[in-house]
Design a protein around this motif. Structure first.
Motif, PDB file in Angstrom:
ATOM      1  N   VAL A  50      26.736  65.208  42.523  1.00  0.00           N
ATOM      2  CA  VAL A  50      27.254  64.816  43.841  1.00  0.00           C
ATOM      3  C   VAL A  50      28.544  65.597  44.095  1.00  0.00           C
ATOM      4  O   VAL A  50      29.195  66.056  43.158  1.00  0.00           O
ATOM      5  N   PRO A  51      28.951  65.731  45.351  1.00  0.00           N
ATOM      6  CA  PRO A  51      30.210  66.424  45.650  1.00  0.00           C
ATOM      7  C   PRO A  51      31.407  65.697  45.038  1.00  0.00           C
ATOM      8  O   PRO A  51      31.357  64.493  44.801  1.00  0.00           O
ATOM      9  N   ALA A  52      32.460  66.430  44.785  1.00  0.00           N
ATOM     10  CA  ALA A  52      33.680  65.840  44.214  1.00  0.00           C
ATOM     11  C   ALA A  52      34.594  65.277  45.297  1.00  0.00           C
ATOM     12  O   ALA A  52      35.475  64.475  45.005  1.00  0.00           O
ATOM     13  N   LYS A  53      34.406  65.710  46.550  1.00  0.00           N
ATOM     14  CA  LYS A  53      35.281  65.266  47.639  1.00  0.00           C
ATOM     15  C   LYS A  53      34.453  64.702  48.786  1.00  0.00           C
ATOM     16  O   LYS A  53      33.314  65.089  49.003  1.00  0.00           O
ATOM     17  N   ILE A  54      35.102  63.794  49.520  1.00  0.00           N
ATOM     18  CA  ILE A  54      34.465  63.205  50.692  1.00  0.00           C
ATOM     19  C   ILE A  54      35.541  62.957  51.746  1.00  0.00           C
ATOM     20  O   ILE A  54      36.658  62.561  51.421  1.00  0.00           O
ATOM     21  N   GLY A  55      35.199  63.221  52.983  1.00  0.00           N
ATOM     22  CA  GLY A  55      36.123  62.986  54.092  1.00  0.00           C
ATOM     23  C   GLY A  55      35.844  61.653  54.755  1.00  0.00           C
ATOM     24  O   GLY A  55      34.749  61.099  54.643  1.00  0.00           O
ATOM     25  N   GLU A  56      36.835  61.137  55.462  1.00  0.00           N
ATOM     26  CA  GLU A  56      36.671  59.860  56.159  1.00  0.00           C
ATOM     27  C   GLU A  56      35.535  59.955  57.165  1.00  0.00           C
ATOM     28  O   GLU A  56      35.435  60.912  57.933  1.00  0.00           O
ATOM     29  N   GLY A  57      34.639  58.971  57.150  1.00  0.00           N
ATOM     30  CA  GLY A  57      33.497  58.962  58.056  1.00  0.00           C
ATOM     31  C   GLY A  57      32.321  59.793  57.565  1.00  0.00           C
ATOM     32  O   GLY A  57      31.271  59.809  58.200  1.00  0.00           O
ATOM     33  N   LYS A  58      32.454  60.487  56.471  1.00  0.00           N
ATOM     34  CA  LYS A  58      31.383  61.332  55.923  1.00  0.00           C
ATOM     35  C   LYS A  58      30.539  60.537  54.938  1.00  0.00           C
ATOM     36  O   LYS A  58      30.988  59.563  54.339  1.00  0.00           O
ATOM     37  N   THR A  59      29.302  61.010  54.729  1.00  0.00           N
ATOM     38  CA  THR A  59      28.349  60.337  53.848  1.00  0.00           C
ATOM     39  C   THR A  59      27.903  61.274  52.737  1.00  0.00           C
ATOM     40  O   THR A  59      27.656  62.453  52.974  1.00  0.00           O
ATOM     41  N   GLU A 111      41.525  57.975  51.762  1.00  0.00           N
ATOM     42  CA  GLU A 111      42.062  58.056  50.402  1.00  0.00           C
ATOM     43  C   GLU A 111      40.930  58.383  49.419  1.00  0.00           C
ATOM     44  O   GLU A 111      39.778  58.520  49.817  1.00  0.00           O
ATOM     45  N   SER A 112      41.240  58.492  48.144  1.00  0.00           N
ATOM     46  CA  SER A 112      40.208  58.740  47.145  1.00  0.00           C
ATOM     47  C   SER A 112      39.388  57.468  46.928  1.00  0.00           C
ATOM     48  O   SER A 112      39.834  56.371  47.249  1.00  0.00           O
ATOM     49  N   HIS A 113      38.191  57.653  46.366  1.00  0.00           N
ATOM     50  CA  HIS A 113      37.249  56.546  46.213  1.00  0.00           C
ATOM     51  C   HIS A 113      36.782  56.478  44.762  1.00  0.00           C
ATOM     52  O   HIS A 113      36.446  57.496  44.166  1.00  0.00           O
ATOM     53  N   GLU A 114      36.752  55.275  44.222  1.00  0.00           N
ATOM     54  CA  GLU A 114      36.190  55.039  42.892  1.00  0.00           C
ATOM     55  C   GLU A 114      35.357  53.771  42.938  1.00  0.00           C
ATOM     56  O   GLU A 114      35.820  52.740  43.420  1.00  0.00           O
ATOM     57  N   PHE A 115      34.131  53.878  42.442  1.00  0.00           N
ATOM     58  CA  PHE A 115      33.272  52.704  42.350  1.00  0.00           C
ATOM     59  C   PHE A 115      32.279  52.891  41.210  1.00  0.00           C
ATOM     60  O   PHE A 115      32.052  54.000  40.739  1.00  0.00           O
ATOM     61  N   GLN A 145      33.648  48.427  44.111  1.00  0.00           N
ATOM     62  CA  GLN A 145      34.579  49.481  44.521  1.00  0.00           C
ATOM     63  C   GLN A 145      35.968  49.170  43.981  1.00  0.00           C
ATOM     64  O   GLN A 145      36.534  48.126  44.256  1.00  0.00           O
ATOM     65  N   TYR A 146      36.520  50.118  43.185  1.00  0.00           N
ATOM     66  CA  TYR A 146      37.845  49.938  42.591  1.00  0.00           C
ATOM     67  C   TYR A 146      38.955  50.495  43.474  1.00  0.00           C
ATOM     68  O   TYR A 146      40.043  49.956  43.519  1.00  0.00           O
ATOM     69  N   GLU A 147      38.641  51.598  44.126  1.00  0.00           N
ATOM     70  CA  GLU A 147      39.675  52.286  44.910  1.00  0.00           C
ATOM     71  C   GLU A 147      39.033  52.843  46.171  1.00  0.00           C
ATOM     72  O   GLU A 147      37.885  53.287  46.170  1.00  0.00           O
ATOM     73  N   GLY A 148      39.791  52.847  47.252  1.00  0.00           N
ATOM     74  CA  GLY A 148      39.287  53.364  48.515  1.00  0.00           C
ATOM     75  C   GLY A 148      38.465  52.321  49.242  1.00  0.00           C
ATOM     76  O   GLY A 148      38.382  51.159  48.837  1.00  0.00           O
ATOM     77  N   ALA A 149      37.870  52.748  50.330  1.00  0.00           N
ATOM     78  CA  ALA A 149      37.027  51.854  51.124  1.00  0.00           C
ATOM     79  C   ALA A 149      35.814  52.636  51.596  1.00  0.00           C
ATOM     80  O   ALA A 149      35.930  53.783  52.047  1.00  0.00           O
ATOM     81  N   GLY A 150      34.670  52.018  51.478  1.00  0.00           N
ATOM     82  CA  GLY A 150      33.439  52.689  51.892  1.00  0.00           C
ATOM     83  C   GLY A 150      32.275  51.730  51.852  1.00  0.00           C
ATOM     84  O   GLY A 150      32.430  50.552  51.517  1.00  0.00           O
ATOM     85  N   GLN A 151      31.118  52.252  52.202  1.00  0.00           N
ATOM     86  CA  GLN A 151      29.904  51.446  52.234  1.00  0.00           C
ATOM     87  C   GLN A 151      28.817  52.161  51.435  1.00  0.00           C
ATOM     88  O   GLN A 151      28.622  53.367  51.588  1.00  0.00           O
ATOM     89  N   LEU A 152      28.113  51.404  50.620  1.00  0.00           N
ATOM     90  CA  LEU A 152      26.997  51.923  49.846  1.00  0.00           C
ATOM     91  C   LEU A 152      25.732  51.256  50.345  1.00  0.00           C
ATOM     92  O   LEU A 152      25.699  50.038  50.539  1.00  0.00           O
ATOM     93  N   GLN A 153      24.694  52.049  50.567  1.00  0.00           N
ATOM     94  CA  GLN A 153      23.439  51.474  51.041  1.00  0.00           C
ATOM     95  C   GLN A 153      22.249  52.217  50.460  1.00  0.00           C
ATOM     96  O   GLN A 153      22.342  53.370  50.062  1.00  0.00           O
ATOM     97  N   TYR A 154      21.137  51.517  50.426  1.00  0.00           N
ATOM     98  CA  TYR A 154      19.857  52.028  49.957  1.00  0.00           C
ATOM     99  C   TYR A 154      19.089  52.506  51.180  1.00  0.00           C
ATOM    100  O   TYR A 154      18.776  51.701  52.066  1.00  0.00           O
TER     101      TYR A 154
END
Length: 146
Positions: A49-58, A120-124, A82-91
């Motif tokens: 997977v990519p190492a970086k992600i921008g806000e609003g990107k999937t 911000e950065s994301h960890e989950f 999710q430990y850090e950042g904010a995002g949504q995970l879906q199937y």
């Protein structure tokens, strides 16, 4: 006298043959259970997977569950936290997962989609568990793309 000895030897032979046969039958009637293995370990394979992600990107996360056997009774479930950042995970196109809620997995090869909702950065972590209690953890970290 010879006839009597021959009759006794023949009689002893018959009794010993009968005893051996009886011992064989009783020995083969022991209670033996056939053990059927249903609990097979599994491995989780994740495509890069990519190492970086921008806000609003999937980001697409492709996952495969690898097992040595194909027992039909095994079911799998997934949960994440999710430990850090904010995002949504879906199937696929299902509604977003809620953290720490458990969801059934219907396939051994599937795609998850993580969408960033912060800059911000994301960890989950994702946990995949089978119906026998075996569990694997996969950690993800995405830095901010800006």
């Amino acid at each position: 006298m010879k006839n009597l000895i021959k009759k006794n030897i023949a009689l002893m032979f018959r009794y010993s043959l009968l005893l051996y046969l009886l011992a064989f039958i009783l020995n083969s009637c022991q209670d033996t259970e056939i053990e059927i293995q249903q609990d097979f370990p599994f491995e989780v394979k994740v495509m890069p997977v990519p190492a970086k992600i921008g806000e609003g990107k999937t980001v697409e996360i492709r996952i495969s569950l690898l097992t040595d056997s194909d027992f039909n009774g095994t079911t799998y479930s997934i949960r994440y936290f999710q430990y850090e950042g904010a995002g949504q995970l879906q199937y696929y196109s299902d509604p977003s997962y809620l953290p720490n809620d458990e969801y059934p997995l219907l396939q051994k090869e599937f795609r998850l989609y993580y969408t960033s909702t912060s800059s911000e950065s994301h960890e989950f972590s994702i946990w995949i568990k089978d119906s026998f209690g075996n569990e694997k953890q996969i950690d993800f970290k995405f830095d901010n793309a800006s």
